[in-house]
Design a protein around this motif. Sequence first.
Motif, PDB file in Angstrom:
ATOM      1  N   PRO A  35       7.031  22.731 -17.061  1.00  0.00           N
ATOM      2  CA  PRO A  35       6.161  22.747 -18.239  1.00  0.00           C
ATOM      3  C   PRO A  35       5.678  21.346 -18.608  1.00  0.00           C
ATOM      4  O   PRO A  35       6.356  20.348 -18.363  1.00  0.00           O
ATOM      5  N   VAL A  36       4.485  21.298 -19.168  1.00  0.00           N
ATOM      6  CA  VAL A  36       3.894  20.043 -19.628  1.00  0.00           C
ATOM      7  C   VAL A  36       3.516  20.215 -21.092  1.00  0.00           C
ATOM      8  O   VAL A  36       2.864  21.194 -21.458  1.00  0.00           O
ATOM      9  N   TRP A  59      -1.263  19.319 -13.067  1.00  0.00           N
ATOM     10  CA  TRP A  59      -2.630  19.103 -12.572  1.00  0.00           C
ATOM     11  C   TRP A  59      -3.646  19.503 -13.628  1.00  0.00           C
ATOM     12  O   TRP A  59      -4.622  18.782 -13.865  1.00  0.00           O
ATOM     13  N   TYR A  60      -3.434  20.654 -14.240  1.00  0.00           N
ATOM     14  CA  TYR A  60      -4.349  21.159 -15.257  1.00  0.00           C
ATOM     15  C   TYR A  60      -4.504  20.142 -16.385  1.00  0.00           C
ATOM     16  O   TYR A  60      -5.620  19.861 -16.850  1.00  0.00           O
ATOM     17  N   ARG A  65      -7.866  15.849 -18.344  1.00  0.00           N
ATOM     18  CA  ARG A  65      -8.100  14.649 -19.157  1.00  0.00           C
ATOM     19  C   ARG A  65      -9.000  13.666 -18.397  1.00  0.00           C
ATOM     20  O   ARG A  65      -9.943  13.097 -18.963  1.00  0.00           O
ATOM     21  N   GLU A  66      -8.711  13.462 -17.098  1.00  0.00           N
ATOM     22  CA  GLU A  66      -9.487  12.514 -16.307  1.00  0.00           C
ATOM     23  C   GLU A  66     -10.938  12.968 -16.141  1.00  0.00           C
ATOM     24  O   GLU A  66     -11.874  12.158 -16.275  1.00  0.00           O
ATOM     25  N   ARG A  97      -9.800  23.703 -19.123  1.00  0.00           N
ATOM     26  CA  ARG A  97      -9.153  22.521 -18.539  1.00  0.00           C
ATOM     27  C   ARG A  97      -9.806  21.222 -19.015  1.00  0.00           C
ATOM     28  O   ARG A  97      -9.114  20.237 -19.326  1.00  0.00           O
ATOM     29  N   ILE A  98     -11.133  21.214 -19.099  1.00  0.00           N
ATOM     30  CA  ILE A  98     -11.856  20.037 -19.584  1.00  0.00           C
ATOM     31  C   ILE A  98     -12.201  20.201 -21.061  1.00  0.00           C
ATOM     32  O   ILE A  98     -12.128  19.241 -21.838  1.00  0.00           O
ATOM     33  N   ALA A  99     -12.559  21.400 -21.453  1.00  0.00           N
ATOM     34  CA  ALA A  99     -12.982  21.645 -22.845  1.00  0.00           C
ATOM     35  C   ALA A  99     -11.905  21.248 -23.843  1.00  0.00           C
ATOM     36  O   ALA A  99     -12.215  20.764 -24.943  1.00  0.00           O
ATOM     37  N   ARG A 100     -10.647  21.445 -23.508  1.00  0.00           N
ATOM     38  CA  ARG A 100      -9.581  21.144 -24.476  1.00  0.00           C
ATOM     39  C   ARG A 100      -9.530  19.655 -24.822  1.00  0.00           C
ATOM     40  O   ARG A 100      -9.004  19.273 -25.866  1.00  0.00           O
TER      41      ARG A 100
END
Length: 274
Positions: A35-36, A59-60, A65-66, A97-100
């Motif tokens: 978990p992250v 990865w997600y 974030r990157e 993944r990017i929207a957050r």
Amino acid sequence: MSWKTQLRRVLEATGLIGPYYRWREARLAAIVSDPVDDGLPMPPPALLTLVSGAAGQAWYSERGREDAAQFRALALEQGIDLTQPRTVLDWGVGCGRIARWLAADVTAAGGQFLGCDIHPKLVAWCAEALPGRYLRNGLRPPLPLARASLDLVYSHSVLTHLTEDTARAWLAELRRLLKPDGCAILTFHDETYAHAWGPPQVAERLASEAYVVWNNALEGSNYLSAWTRRAHFRALAEADFTVAAIIEGGADFPTQAIAVLRPRDPSPPAQRLV
């Protein structure tokens, strides 16, 4: 042709590839991931797998974030500052993944954040977990949005799952939706990425074919992958856009090619002869 490829072709021909692929995704989603906790909502394993082919949270989180930071920077280079009120569309939002990493900042700046996806479960999760408005789209356009209503549209690995005809239709739709001074930032599989990370047969075919579709079934899902040379993508985009930049895919690290596009001025109306 390997026996695995032969099996896939039989499943495609019989219409059984869909159930098989969903069964495979369910097995991958069951693999336990560390978990992250990055302080943001985390989708369930089934949705992570639906988008990325694995349930890994690291990865997600990290690549999300990157990629968000890179898209933000590329937009700023084109004069689209997301600290100002902007209307932004994540085309193929997946499970955010990017929207957050972007939606909250866009809305906090007084802008409007939109996301769309072909899969209803992904749209529903984003609508529940993230700021913004989320829509379901079909395989082909249009989207229920007004002409010239967007400052920025971005996508990661959406064109990579479309046939060439569908990709052309969506490029025209994104041009319709963007304001004259707007920007589109879209990733795709180029020849560099194909040689480094793709099936060997794809790299071979790209030597003589401009646009290669691998596993031509379940269009719009990860099962189908599309690959094109950078020069051909430029030609595709130039029907609707001026190409500001194309960033080559990664040979040492699996990063897709990125196209930065500005809407092409519409053709002037034909003059009436008197």
